[in-house]
Design an enzyme around this catalytic site. Structure first.
Site, short mmCIF file in Angstrom:
data_model
loop_
_atom_site.label_atom_id
_atom_site.label_comp_id
_atom_site.label_asym_id
_atom_site.label_seq_id
_atom_site.Cartn_x
_atom_site.Cartn_y
_atom_site.Cartn_z
N TYR A 140 32.43 -27.30 5.99
CA TYR A 140 31.21 -28.00 6.40
C TYR A 140 31.32 -29.50 6.16
CZ TYR A 140 27.98 -24.09 7.25
OH TYR A 140 27.34 -23.01 7.78
N LYS A 187 40.04 -15.58 2.42
CA LYS A 187 41.05 -15.25 3.42
C LYS A 187 42.38 -15.72 2.85
CE LYS A 187 42.17 -13.80 7.59
NZ LYS A 187 42.08 -12.39 8.00
N ASP A 219 37.32 -10.55 6.55
CA ASP A 219 37.19 -9.59 7.67
C ASP A 219 36.83 -8.21 7.15
OD1 ASP A 219 39.72 -9.69 6.53
OD2 ASP A 219 40.83 -9.62 8.43
N ASP A 243 27.79 -18.38 4.60
CA ASP A 243 26.81 -18.53 5.68
C ASP A 243 26.82 -17.28 6.56
OD1 ASP A 243 24.97 -19.88 7.42
OD2 ASP A 243 26.63 -20.18 8.80
N ASP A 247 23.79 -13.97 6.80
CA ASP A 247 23.10 -13.50 8.01
C ASP A 247 23.42 -12.04 8.28
OD1 ASP A 247 22.02 -16.07 8.56
OD2 ASP A 247 22.24 -15.72 10.72
C1 IPM Z 1 21.83 -21.74 6.46
C2 IPM Z 1 21.82 -22.41 7.82
C3 IPM Z 1 22.48 -23.77 7.73
C4 IPM Z 1 23.91 -23.57 7.27
C5 IPM Z 1 22.42 -24.59 9.03
C6 IPM Z 1 21.01 -24.77 9.51
C7 IPM Z 1 23.12 -25.92 8.89
O1 IPM Z 1 22.44 -21.59 8.77
O2 IPM Z 1 21.26 -22.30 5.53
O3 IPM Z 1 22.42 -20.67 6.34
O4 IPM Z 1 24.80 -23.29 8.09
O5 IPM Z 1 24.16 -23.70 6.07
MN MN Z 2 23.05 -19.65 8.02
#
Ligand code: IPM
Ligand code: MN
Length: 352
Positions: A140, A187, A219, A243, A247
């Site tokens: 990042y 990884k 993976d 990240d 999700d």
């Molecule tokens: C999160 C979000 C952020 C990230 C974005 C909005 C930059 O997806 O906090 O998970 O990737 O860290």
């Molecule tokens: Mn995110």
């Protein structure tokens, strides 16, 4: 106790969920005689529109002075094609970096009463893990760029020993108070940064003989989170993998709208739901406020307000058990609005 809280209501559904969260925090303040002082500051799309900068200096200075930051979400499709550094998300990244919020804690909470997860119920029974995501380095924040003709692009992934050590310590400390297991996700069969992570984390583990350390490639981890989610306790990982896995993990919990997070640095801390700004739902009073409300509960814990955190979490649990929920987690015909969920939780707390 007096606490100064910088509030970033952000974009999309942000203002709606922040309004409910503050309402709920105020009920906690009344109940336990605290004085929460909120300062609204700009970030993201609104800050670009008003000040031409997704993370104005004023906001950074205010956040540096406060006891904690409550952040909703930023992002607006109208800024999707802005140049690098000028997207709403860049504002969030800048704030994380400036405050040095290196340790992002994302608990994966499964409420047994909810059944919107596509995963088999029997797999979800014992799910209780927390993702420790490194938040201020890695791909990042490494150097980025393009070749002169624009046809080659690069993002460097860089980690230092110090950056890995400090989050590693936090992860082991957390495991000591839980199921005593740390899984490092990386990884290492391909990436040099992952090899450095393994070396350093292995060294730290020598100081924690009661904590079991294991390793998974990203993976494989992506598969195990769905197939064997009960096996995890603390997942420790870098910025990008964290990240993605957070999700993915929301699939276990029925909705991304439910998940909170805390981003902790040495001097500052920020609390934000893990979801985005959900622009399609903006102003419709349908967004789930629980991710933001549960982030506030992590803030109370950070303040050392344990009774307060417990009552807030009991209130959230009660709203879910009684199906006072937004349409992402119950049937749409019997769903409640964002505001009704906030009102219910507020009343529950005041009536205890
Ligand atoms: C999160 C979000 C952020 C990230 C974005 C909005 C930059 O997806 O906090 O998970 O990737 O860290
Ligand atoms: Mn995110």
């Amino acid at each position: 106790m007096i606490k100064n809280i910088s509030v970033i209501e952000g974009d999309g559904i942000g203002p709606e969920i922040i309004q409910q969260t503050i309402k709920v925090l105020n009920s906690v303040a009344i109940k336990y005689d605290h004085d929460f002082r909120y300062q609204n500051v700009l970030a993201g799309s609104k800050a670009i529109d008003q000040l031409g900068n997704p993370m104005p200096e004023e906001t950074i200075n205010n956040c540096l002075k406060s006891d904690a930051i409550l952040f909703s979400c930023v992002g607006d499709p109208k800024h999707d094609h802005n140049p690098r550094g000028m997207r709403p998300e860049d504002g969030l990244l800048k704030l994380r970096k400036k405050m040095d919020l290196y340790c992002n804690i994302r608990p994966i909470i499964v409420f047994p009463k909810l059944n919107k997860s596509p995963i088999k119920k029997k797999l979800l029974k014992k799910v209780d893990f927390i993702i420790y995501r490194e938040l201020t380095s890695g791909i990042y924040f490494g150097k980025k760029g393009r070749s002169e003709n624009g046809e080659i692009a690069y993002d460097y992934c860089i980690y230092s020993k110090k950056e890995i050590e400090r989050i590693g310590e936090m992860a082991f400390q957390a495991a000591m108070n839980r199921k005593k297991k740390v899984t490092l996700v990386d990884k290492a069969n391909v990436l040099e940064t992952s090899r450095l992570w393994r070396e350093i984390i292995q060294k730290i583990s020598l100081d924690y003989p009661n904590v079991n350390l294991d390793f998974l490639y990203i993976d494989n981890a992506a598969v195990q989170i769905i197939m064997n989610p009960e096996k995890f306790d603390i997942i420790l990982t870098d910025n990008m993998f964290g990240d993605i896995l957070s999700d993915e993990s929301c699939v276990l919990t029925s909705s991304l709208g439910l998940l909170p997070s805390a981003s902790i640095g040495k001097y500052q801390a920020m609390f934000e739901p893990i979801h985005g700004s959900y622009p399609q739902a903006k102003g419709k009073n349908i967004a789930n406020p629980l991710g933001c409300i549960l982030s506030a509960s992590m803030m109370l814990e950070y303040f050392g307000m344990h009774k307060e955190k417990n009552i807030l979490e009991a209130a959230v649990k009660n709203s879910i058990e009684n199906k006072v929920c937004t349409q992402d987690i119950v049937n749409i015909e019997s769903s409640y609005t964002t505001e009704e969920v906030g009102n219910y939780i507020e009343k529950y707390i005041l009536n205890q």
